[in-house]
Design a protein around this motif. Structure first.
Motif, PDB file in Angstrom:
ATOM      1  N   LEU A   1      10.857   4.955   3.472  1.00 14.24           N
ATOM      2  CA  LEU A   1      10.266   5.471   4.830  1.00 14.24           C
ATOM      3  C   LEU A   1       9.016   4.372   5.164  1.00 14.24           C
ATOM      4  O   LEU A   1       8.775   4.229   6.434  1.00 14.24           O
ATOM      5  CB  LEU A   1       8.982   6.590   4.102  1.00 14.24           C
ATOM      6  N   GLU A   2       9.181   2.982   4.678  1.00 14.59           N
ATOM      7  CA  GLU A   2       8.221   1.532   5.445  1.00 14.59           C
ATOM      8  C   GLU A   2       8.958   0.958   6.108  1.00 14.59           C
ATOM      9  O   GLU A   2       8.580   0.071   6.521  1.00 14.59           O
ATOM     10  CB  GLU A   2       7.530   1.264   3.920  1.00 14.59           C
ATOM     11  N   LEU A   3      10.456   0.962   6.645  1.00 16.36           N
ATOM     12  CA  LEU A   3      10.449   0.228   7.520  1.00 16.36           C
ATOM     13  C   LEU A   3      11.051   1.306   8.270  1.00 16.36           C
ATOM     14  O   LEU A   3      11.443   2.074   9.217  1.00 16.36           O
ATOM     15  CB  LEU A   3      12.696   0.382   6.595  1.00 16.36           C
ATOM     16  N   SER A   4      11.035  -0.044   9.531  1.00 24.04           N
ATOM     17  CA  SER A   4      11.541   0.539  10.606  1.00 24.04           C
ATOM     18  C   SER A   4      13.198   1.257  10.926  1.00 24.04           C
ATOM     19  O   SER A   4      14.378   0.419  10.083  1.00 24.04           O
ATOM     20  CB  SER A   4      12.140  -0.749  12.190  1.00 24.04           C
TER      21      SER A   4
ATOM     22  N   LEU B   1      19.145   7.082   3.310  1.00 20.30           N
ATOM     23  CA  LEU B   1      18.865   5.544   1.532  1.00 20.30           C
ATOM     24  C   LEU B   1      18.035   6.927   0.816  1.00 20.30           C
ATOM     25  O   LEU B   1      17.952   7.717   1.822  1.00 20.30           O
ATOM     26  CB  LEU B   1      17.812   4.847   2.287  1.00 20.30           C
ATOM     27  N   PHE B   2      17.840   6.472  -0.295  1.00 22.52           N
ATOM     28  CA  PHE B   2      17.688   7.214  -1.069  1.00 22.52           C
ATOM     29  C   PHE B   2      15.973   6.890  -1.233  1.00 22.52           C
ATOM     30  O   PHE B   2      15.095   5.973  -0.638  1.00 22.52           O
ATOM     31  CB  PHE B   2      18.236   6.708  -2.703  1.00 22.52           C
ATOM     32  N   PRO B   3      15.210   8.314  -0.576  1.00 15.64           N
ATOM     33  CA  PRO B   3      13.878   7.436  -0.312  1.00 15.64           C
ATOM     34  C   PRO B   3      13.761   7.299  -1.298  1.00 15.64           C
ATOM     35  O   PRO B   3      11.948   6.955  -1.052  1.00 15.64           O
ATOM     36  CB  PRO B   3      13.040   9.162   0.483  1.00 15.64           C
ATOM     37  N   HIS B   4      13.114   7.880  -3.009  1.00 18.02           N
ATOM     38  CA  HIS B   4      12.657   7.120  -3.923  1.00 18.02           C
ATOM     39  C   HIS B   4      12.765   6.335  -4.613  1.00 18.02           C
ATOM     40  O   HIS B   4      12.522   5.577  -5.439  1.00 18.02           O
ATOM     41  CB  HIS B   4      12.818   8.470  -4.694  1.00 18.02           C
ATOM     42  N   ARG B   5      13.845   5.283  -3.982  1.00 14.39           N
ATOM     43  CA  ARG B   5      14.389   4.298  -3.891  1.00 14.39           C
ATOM     44  C   ARG B   5      13.538   3.108  -3.229  1.00 14.39           C
ATOM     45  O   ARG B   5      13.990   3.171  -2.322  1.00 14.39           O
ATOM     46  CB  ARG B   5      15.777   4.225  -4.857  1.00 14.39           C
TER      47      ARG B   5
ATOM     48  N   ARG C   1       0.956  11.793  -8.402  1.00 16.57           N
ATOM     49  CA  ARG C   1       0.575  10.558  -7.215  1.00 16.57           C
ATOM     50  C   ARG C   1       1.827   8.841  -8.297  1.00 16.57           C
ATOM     51  O   ARG C   1       2.351   8.281  -7.519  1.00 16.57           O
ATOM     52  CB  ARG C   1      -0.450   9.410  -7.237  1.00 16.57           C
ATOM     53  N   ILE C   2       1.537   9.106  -9.666  1.00 19.94           N
ATOM     54  CA  ILE C   2       2.502   7.582 -10.527  1.00 19.94           C
ATOM     55  C   ILE C   2       3.418   8.270 -10.105  1.00 19.94           C
ATOM     56  O   ILE C   2       4.734   7.157 -10.221  1.00 19.94           O
ATOM     57  CB  ILE C   2       1.306   8.016 -11.851  1.00 19.94           C
ATOM     58  N   LEU C   3       3.968   9.418 -10.682  1.00 19.20           N
ATOM     59  CA  LEU C   3       5.874   9.440 -10.172  1.00 19.20           C
ATOM     60  C   LEU C   3       6.037   9.100  -9.089  1.00 19.20           C
ATOM     61  O   LEU C   3       7.738   9.094  -8.750  1.00 19.20           O
ATOM     62  CB  LEU C   3       6.196  11.528 -11.185  1.00 19.20           C
ATOM     63  N   THR C   4       5.497   9.553  -7.752  1.00 19.43           N
ATOM     64  CA  THR C   4       6.505   9.667  -6.997  1.00 19.43           C
ATOM     65  C   THR C   4       5.868   8.519  -5.834  1.00 19.43           C
ATOM     66  O   THR C   4       5.186   8.788  -5.003  1.00 19.43           O
ATOM     67  CB  THR C   4       6.165  10.503  -5.788  1.00 19.43           C
ATOM     68  N   PRO C   5       5.564   7.763  -6.425  1.00 18.48           N
ATOM     69  CA  PRO C   5       4.882   6.384  -5.485  1.00 18.48           C
ATOM     70  C   PRO C   5       5.531   6.237  -4.131  1.00 18.48           C
ATOM     71  O   PRO C   5       5.270   5.726  -2.949  1.00 18.48           O
ATOM     72  CB  PRO C   5       5.219   4.771  -5.900  1.00 18.48           C
ATOM     73  N   TRP C   6       6.614   6.600  -4.118  1.00 13.86           N
ATOM     74  CA  TRP C   6       7.604   6.464  -3.040  1.00 13.86           C
ATOM     75  C   TRP C   6       7.196   7.656  -1.841  1.00 13.86           C
ATOM     76  O   TRP C   6       7.596   7.172  -0.565  1.00 13.86           O
ATOM     77  CB  TRP C   6       8.636   7.004  -3.265  1.00 13.86           C
ATOM     78  N   ARG C   7       5.822   8.045  -1.976  1.00 14.16           N
ATOM     79  CA  ARG C   7       5.546   9.177  -0.938  1.00 14.16           C
ATOM     80  C   ARG C   7       4.095   9.155  -0.436  1.00 14.16           C
ATOM     81  O   ARG C   7       3.762   9.348   1.031  1.00 14.16           O
ATOM     82  CB  ARG C   7       5.585  10.722  -2.403  1.00 14.16           C
ATOM     83  N   THR C   8       3.575   8.549  -0.878  1.00 15.03           N
ATOM     84  CA  THR C   8       2.213   8.290  -1.071  1.00 15.03           C
ATOM     85  C   THR C   8       2.295   6.441  -0.911  1.00 15.03           C
ATOM     86  O   THR C   8       1.178   6.336  -0.267  1.00 15.03           O
ATOM     87  CB  THR C   8       0.873   8.561  -1.933  1.00 15.03           C
TER      88      THR C   8
ATOM     89  N   ALA D   1      21.027 -10.464   6.818  1.00 10.35           N
ATOM     90  CA  ALA D   1      19.886 -10.569   7.380  1.00 10.35           C
ATOM     91  C   ALA D   1      18.846  -9.701   7.886  1.00 10.35           C
ATOM     92  O   ALA D   1      18.322  -8.946   8.831  1.00 10.35           O
ATOM     93  CB  ALA D   1      19.854 -10.985   8.791  1.00 10.35           C
ATOM     94  N   ILE D   2      18.613  -8.869   6.425  1.00  4.69           N
ATOM     95  CA  ILE D   2      17.137  -8.377   6.487  1.00  4.69           C
ATOM     96  C   ILE D   2      15.599  -9.413   5.557  1.00  4.69           C
ATOM     97  O   ILE D   2      16.077 -10.287   4.697  1.00  4.69           O
ATOM     98  CB  ILE D   2      16.963  -7.139   4.680  1.00  4.69           C
ATOM     99  N   ASP D   3      14.457  -9.051   5.732  1.00  8.55           N
ATOM    100  CA  ASP D   3      13.376  -9.672   5.610  1.00  8.55           C
ATOM    101  C   ASP D   3      13.679  -9.556   3.585  1.00  8.55           C
ATOM    102  O   ASP D   3      13.425  -8.181   3.162  1.00  8.55           O
ATOM    103  CB  ASP D   3      12.601  -9.490   6.034  1.00  8.55           C
ATOM    104  N   ARG D   4      13.712 -10.857   2.714  1.00 10.32           N
ATOM    105  CA  ARG D   4      13.101 -10.431   1.246  1.00 10.32           C
ATOM    106  C   ARG D   4      11.437  -9.739   1.215  1.00 10.32           C
ATOM    107  O   ARG D   4      12.016  -9.230   0.081  1.00 10.32           O
ATOM    108  CB  ARG D   4      13.218 -11.911   0.813  1.00 10.32           C
ATOM    109  N   SER D   5      11.199  -9.936   2.148  1.00 17.48           N
ATOM    110  CA  SER D   5       9.408  -9.102   1.735  1.00 17.48           C
ATOM    111  C   SER D   5      10.094  -6.980   2.140  1.00 17.48           C
ATOM    112  O   SER D   5       9.189  -7.006   1.490  1.00 17.48           O
ATOM    113  CB  SER D   5       8.806  -9.243   3.013  1.00 17.48           C
ATOM    114  N   ILE D   6      10.543  -7.030   2.160  1.00 15.28           N
ATOM    115  CA  ILE D   6      10.571  -5.762   2.746  1.00 15.28           C
ATOM    116  C   ILE D   6      12.054  -4.801   1.628  1.00 15.28           C
ATOM    117  O   ILE D   6      11.871  -3.905   0.865  1.00 15.28           O
ATOM    118  CB  ILE D   6      11.983  -4.712   4.077  1.00 15.28           C
ATOM    119  N   LEU D   7      12.736  -5.987   0.542  1.00 14.15           N
ATOM    120  CA  LEU D   7      13.178  -5.541  -0.531  1.00 14.15           C
ATOM    121  C   LEU D   7      12.465  -4.712  -1.746  1.00 14.15           C
ATOM    122  O   LEU D   7      13.264  -3.238  -2.233  1.00 14.15           O
ATOM    123  CB  LEU D   7      13.530  -6.403  -1.874  1.00 14.15           C
ATOM    124  N   GLY D   8      10.770  -4.419  -1.841  1.00 16.79           N
ATOM    125  CA  GLY D   8      10.108  -3.676  -2.921  1.00 16.79           C
ATOM    126  C   GLY D   8       9.499  -2.926  -1.805  1.00 16.79           C
ATOM    127  O   GLY D   8       9.217  -1.380  -2.318  1.00 16.79           O
ATOM    128  N   ARG D   9       9.750  -2.009  -0.822  1.00 17.56           N
ATOM    129  CA  ARG D   9       9.295  -1.451  -0.019  1.00 17.56           C
ATOM    130  C   ARG D   9      10.778  -0.529   0.014  1.00 17.56           C
ATOM    131  O   ARG D   9      11.656  -0.473  -0.540  1.00 17.56           O
ATOM    132  CB  ARG D   9       9.492  -1.531   1.916  1.00 17.56           C
TER     133      ARG D   9
END
Ligand SMILES: Nc1ncnc2c1ncn2[C@@H]1O[C@H](COP(=O)(O)OP(=O)(O)OP(=O)(O)O)[C@@H](O)[C@H]1O
Ligand SMILES: [Mg+2]
Lengths: 322, 229
Positions: A140-143, A93-97, B217-224, A129-137
């Motif tokens: 790195l914030e996923l299991s 997955l693209f970590p910055h998206r 921080r602003i440009l890389t919210p996905w990290r922090t 079957a993913i939870d809508r609440s994770i769409l904005g995550r």
């Protein structure tokens, strides 16, 4: 009715630059619409290489590959890849998206408008079957299980006719893995894609594959057929070893109870005796399990509290040898 | 220290002097910032060019960093005075020296940032059908940003310190006060000037560093960002 396969590999070989051995050797395979073909084999036998040749991340050294009737070499490579869903071995997955942006990758590249993408994401959320609440995550914030599901959703986003999955459920625990396998089959029954599914777990290959291709080192195809065919008649010792020493039991897990072959049950058998019985929808493996943990000879089969017959150990044996 | 001994009966800091020279202090602070921003700005542009070359032709990476490393090791006194015969006591002379010092840090971080993007992410991007250029702009560059910004932070802090040395060629920003103070350092005015130049220069460096952390921080919210629980 002979429709042409969705994916065809015709005598495909690949030798990497600087290598003396072929990573894939004269491989011919077909995958039909609505079919899952699993590629299994030991580590390094060329499974990933085979997948990557289909979407041209790797160019074959010889042979031809067609997808939906056209030679992949003649389709502009970026267009080709946008019509082939790919779930890679390490998810990627693209970590910055965000999850939403990850899923929207191919639709965005195809220039879909925002509304179209939005409604497509709504569908996919339900589909995998993913939870809508994770769409904005962010990833790195996923299991681990959530990541795998998002990876599948991203591959399916533009509704490609072809899906390549490289050990898609490799990084999760057995329980989650079981869920994901079930969901894939469920999904496939609705979507009818042509899927190539790579795994090195033979049980997974048997469970999800309509047909299984067993590869040996060097990408040599040892056998290609349905799980039932392979388990009943392994082509050689390599295949037999790969399938494991419990081949007969594995076959039983593929065979349903055939009601027309049941021995009649004792007259007047009441529902209470059915307490120890098995359901008519069970497999012969479950029937065998019930027999050996019961009286050792037979077990009653019931459908909605009514006994419809008995499975005997002889009957199971006959089904294996027929 | 003789400084302390000689001045022990006098105040070390003449606060009046600061009050009387506020305009000058402000002007020199602005000069300091301008010299820094120009140096880092041009440094980033040149380093971006060099990094693109190094990424396109991997063999050029060693020679590029070798030359940048050489520039980095030249003593700053020598570097700033070397160009005086050609370009005079000018901003240009100062900037040539300052920019030279940014290149090594910036090129290294830019190239490392791009090279360290995980291979499975690149594979996924290719498989989704990104063009080479699209992949670079949308995937590799954003993912390299944290490392690149770390390079810019290091370069900025280094340059803020180095700007004071350009007082040798008549510039110097806040270094002007340090230089003047050293010439009259036995007087309370001298120590005051050194104090003002040093403290403000450090304050500038810290402020710049923290601002850049904020930008990152602003440009890389996905990290922090982490889910609050
Ligand atoms: N880009 C490459 N260059 C050279 N050799 C490669 C390259 N990619 C794969 N190989 C080699 O080709 C062979 C097949 O690799 P491949 O990745 O297809 O195996 P695999 O079946 O997917 O293995 P695994 O189950 O471990 O994922 C291996 O011997 C590997 O070292
Ligand atoms: Mg592999």
């Amino acid at each position: 009715m002979s429709k042409s396969p969705m994916i065809t590999l015709n005598d495909v070989s690949k030798r990497f630059v600087g290598s003396v051995d072929d990573a894939v050797t004269n491989l011919s395979l077909t995958v039909d619409d609505g079919e899952i073909v699993t590629l299994v084999g030991p580590s390094g036998c060329g499974k990933t290489t085979t997948l990557r040749m289909i979407n041209r991340l790797i160019e074959p050294s010889s042979g031809t590959i067609t997808v939906a009737g056209s030679d992949v070499g003649t389709v502009p490579v970026h267009e080709l890849r946008r019509t082939i869903g790919y779930v890679i071995q390490q998810v990627g997955l693209f970590p910055h998206r965000t999850v939403r942006q990850n899923i929207a990758t191919v639709p965005s590249l195809l220039g879909w408008d925002t509304d179209h993408i939005g409604s497509r994401i709504d569908e996919l959320v339900d589909l995998v079957a993913i939870d809508r609440s994770i769409l904005g995550r962010y990833p790195l914030e996923l299991s681990g299980g959530q990541r795998q599901r998002v990876g599948v959703a991203r591959a399916l986003a533009a509704d490609p006719p072809v899906l390549l999955m490289d050990e898609p459920f490799g990084a999760v625990d057995p329980v989650v893995r079981g869920h994901l396998q079930g969901e894939l089959l469920d999904l496939q029954s609705r979507l009818h894609k042509a899927i190539v599914f790579v795994t090195h777990d033979i049980d997974e290959a048997i469970l999800v594959g309509d047909r299984i291709a067993i590869l040996n080192t060097g990408g040599i195809l040892e056998q290609f057929g349905t799980p039932g065919e392979l388990l009943a008649r392994p082509a050689n010792q390599f295949v037999a070893d790969f399938l494991g020493s419990d081949r007969a039991i594995k076959r039983l897990s593929l065979l349903p109870i055939d009601v027309s072959l049941l021995e009649p049950s004792l007259p007047g058998t009441a529902a209470d005796q059915c307490m120890a019985a098995i359901d008519v929808g069970a497999t012969l493996k479950e029937a065998l399990d019930a027999i050996v943990s019961g009286n050792g000879r037979d077990v009653a089969v019931c459908a909605e509290d009514v006994c419809v017959g008995t499975v005997t150990i002889d009957m199971i044996h006959r089904r294996l040898t027929e | 220290m003789s400084l302390v001994a000689q001045t022990s009966n006098q105040p070390l800091i003449v606060w009046d002097w600061i009050g009387r020279n506020l305009t000058n202090i402000w002007d020199r602070t602005v000069e300091h910032i301008v010299l820094t921003v120009i140096a880092v700005g041009i440094g980033v542009l040149i380093s971006a060019g060099l990094s693109l070359i190094a990424l396109r032709w991997r063999r050029s990476y060693s020679p590029i960093t070798w030359v940048a490393g050489l520039l980095y090791t030249i003593p700053s006194l020598a570097l700033f005075t070397f160009f005086v015969p050609f370009t005079g006591l000018s901003v240009l002379t100062a900037e040539i020296g300052l920019v030279s010092y940014t290149l090594l840090i910036l090129v290294r971080n830019m190239v490392t940032g791009i090279v360290e993007v995980p291979s499975e992410v690149l594979e996924a991007a290719d498989a989704m059908g990104y063009s080479r250029r699209g992949r670079f702009l949308r995937i590799e560059l954003p993912l390299a940003l944290p490392v690149i910004i770390t390079g810019i932070r290091l370069a900025t802090v280094t340059i803020i310190g180095l700007v004071t040395i350009t007082s040798l060629i008549g510039l110097g920003g806040l270094g002007y006060f340090i230089n003047r103070g050293l010439q009259t350092f036995s007087s309370p005015i001298g120590t005051t000037q050194i104090f003002v130049g040093t403290v403000l220069s450090i304050a500038l460096a810290v402020t710049a560093d923290l601002s850049l952390v904020g930008v990152e921080r602003i440009l890389t919210p996905w990290r922090t960002r982490r889910i609050g629980r």
